[in-house]
Design an enzyme around this catalytic site. Structure first.
Site, mmCIF file in Angstrom:
data_model
loop_
_atom_site.group_PDB
_atom_site.id
_atom_site.type_symbol
_atom_site.label_atom_id
_atom_site.label_comp_id
_atom_site.label_asym_id
_atom_site.label_seq_id
_atom_site.Cartn_x
_atom_site.Cartn_y
_atom_site.Cartn_z
ATOM 1 N N LYS A 79 -28.756 6.358 1.507
ATOM 2 C CA LYS A 79 -28.399 5.235 0.549
ATOM 3 C C LYS A 79 -27.731 3.626 1.397
ATOM 4 O O LYS A 79 -26.947 4.919 2.328
ATOM 5 C CB LYS A 79 -27.193 5.128 -0.204
ATOM 6 C CG LYS A 79 -26.629 4.795 -1.272
ATOM 7 C CD LYS A 79 -25.823 5.667 -1.762
ATOM 8 C CE LYS A 79 -25.197 4.833 -2.979
ATOM 9 N NZ LYS A 79 -24.459 5.427 -4.439
ATOM 10 N N SER A 154 -24.637 4.501 -8.808
ATOM 11 C CA SER A 154 -24.980 3.048 -8.616
ATOM 12 C C SER A 154 -25.955 3.434 -7.019
ATOM 13 O O SER A 154 -27.196 2.925 -6.511
ATOM 14 C CB SER A 154 -24.067 2.523 -7.159
ATOM 15 O OG SER A 154 -23.365 3.361 -6.499
ATOM 16 N N SER A 178 -22.399 8.469 -9.442
ATOM 17 C CA SER A 178 -23.617 7.940 -9.225
ATOM 18 C C SER A 178 -25.010 8.488 -7.883
ATOM 19 O O SER A 178 -25.646 7.749 -7.770
ATOM 20 C CB SER A 178 -23.063 6.868 -8.392
ATOM 21 O OG SER A 178 -22.593 6.560 -8.594
#
Length: 478
Positions: A79, A154, A178
């Site tokens: 990420k 996210s 997330s």
């Protein structure tokens, strides 16, 4: 067997046995990315040459017997809010569009030591603020199951990359759901560990008391294996916990006999989609058939979780994001008059709407006159939520419920109504407020063919119970 259909652990074993190589695996992934990335947009940055070169180096070390771990040679996606030395790290924000860190996050280093090979950095909601991966400065990520729908957020880029076979596993971060929510929307496994289990060193902070790094994987075995590698005590992180029980793969046992599972009635009321409710309750029955004891109970304070979370997270975000000012690194406005004007213009141009909204909210709740009324009250409610979970875990091994009220919404639906997007986190945020571990496991699909996730929550440092229950459920469905 097609390389891309291997799990992460399966691929590492195949590489070790000489059935394939780390380079072939990386080439297969890069080929897949070439085919699907224009549609999915799961990545922000990919360095093909560096990835192939690293895969070749790792392959040599595997052949020399230096790397023998269960993830050696496996391509991984990271990420884009985790620092990676020499590789662009943007948090999907214009304000960090040119930021190249000089060091790597501890979790990334642990994976590299184990022989995993980074493909690139995945798309996300800007600074991890959002539930759909639509607030990214680099375009939206789409759900591989149906590209008209969001992948969640996210960590939507990481979840979509795993679901679309654009990597074998990925790292995400979870501040209020997330990892678990995109895992649910994309039909993969996602685990948010107990706060402090994985070092936050090198993770660009959103809400420091809530953020935790965790894995997004194809199955529970991969999930436990990745956790075993990334969990470590780190002196560089003051919130890191020293644990002796990080042999998570030992919990891959198909046995839930006598395990007490509590289902909160509060999680199954108004606002929960009927198909999601049915799939989750069917999963509870499946575990009951395997010998678990399933009971309903009342988990209080659920309705206070969202205002508490957004007060605390926004307050922490407003102080964490002060450092992005155009002076030290990142974007700086090209035209300005004086220092204050430069700060103002840089931050106005560099941050997106959702990030600005949360900074303003955070600055408001921390301002004099409102600090006691909002922020301190939120901290007190946070302690009460933790107490409610403590009472529940005195009776139950695991709490079972949905991950999100619905399956993945269509693109554009959530951004038009931020409040609705915030309410979508109702089942996940309490876990972060209380510092608990939680896992999302696929448990079915709705009538549109979109995945539904089952959430299991355990007491602090009880990831093994989660892994055992999740593994048993997964094996029952296989």
């Amino acid at each position: 067997m097609d390389i891309l259909s291997y799990t992460a652990v399966g691929l590492a074993a195949a590489i070790k046995e000489g059935k394939t190589t780390a380079v072939e695996a990386m080439q297969a992934v890069l080929q897949k990315i070439e085919e699907t990335e224009k549609t999915i947009n799961a990545y922000v940055t990919i360095d093909k040459e560096a990835a192939l070169q690293k895969a070749a180096e790792v392959q040599k070390r595997i052949e020399a017997g230096e790397l023998t771990g269960p993830l050696a040679g496996v391509p991984v996606a990271i990420k884009d809010n985790m620092c990676t030395e020499g590789v662009l790290t943007t948090c999907s924000s214009k304000i960090l569009e040119n930021f190249i860190p000089t060091f790597s996050a501890e979790a990334v280093l642990n994976l590299e030591k184990a022989g995993a090979v980074m493909i690139g950095k995945t798309n996300m909601d800007e600074f991890a603020m959002g539930s759909t991966t639509e607030t990214s400065a680099f375009g939206v990520t789409r759900n591989p199951w149906n590209t008209e729908h969001v992948p969640g957020g996210s960590s939507g880029g990481s979840a979509a990359a795993v679901a679309a076979s654009e990597c074998f596993f990925a790292l995400g971060s979870d501040t209020g759901g997330s990892i678990r929510q995109p895992a649910s929307f994309c039909g993969v496994v996602g685990l948010k560990p107990t706060y402090g289990t994985v070092s936050r060193y090198g993770l660009i902070a959103y809400g420091s008391s809530l953020d935790q790094i965790g894995p997004l994987t194809k199955d529970v075995t991969d999930c436990a294996t990745v956790m075993e590698i990334i969990a470590s005590h780190d002196k560089k992180d003051s919130t890191s916990v020293e644990r002796k029980d990080t042999d998570f793969t030992s919990a891959l046992v198909e046995d839930v006999k006598g395990m007490k599972i509590g289902i909160p009635r509060d999680y199954f009321g108004e606002g929960l989609d009927t198909e999601v409710k049915e799939a989750v309750l069917a999963a509870a029955r499946a575990l009951e058939e395997k010998g678990a004891i399933v009971e309903e109970f009342d988990l209080s304070l659920v309705e206070y979780a969202i205002p508490t979370y957004y007060t605390i997270a926004a307050a922490e975000a407003s102080s964490n994001l002060e450092r992005f000012d155009g002076i030290k690194y990142g974007y700086r406005t090209p035209e300005y008059e004086g220092l204050h004007n430069m700060y103002k213009k840089t931050r106005s141009e560099g941050f997106g709407a959702e990030v600005k909204r949360r900074i303003m909210l955070g600055s408001f709740v921390l301002s004099s006159g409102y600090y006691d009324a909002y922020y301190l009250k939120a901290l007190r409610v946070k302690a009460m939520i933790r107490k409610a979970f403590d009472e529940a875990f005195a009776k139950y091994d695991i709490i079972l419920g949905p991950v999100a009220p619905t399956t993945a919404p269509k693109l554009g639906e959530s951004l038009s109504d931020p409040l609705k997007m915030y309410l979508g986190d109702i089942y996940t945020i309490s876990v972060n407020l209380a510092g608990l571990p939680g896992i999302s496991v696929p448990c079915g699909k709705d009538s549109k063919g979109l995945p539904i996730g089952l959430q299991m929550i355990a007491d602090s440092f009880e990831e093994k119970k989660l892994i055992r229950a999740a593994y048993t459920f997964e094996r029952g469905r296989a």
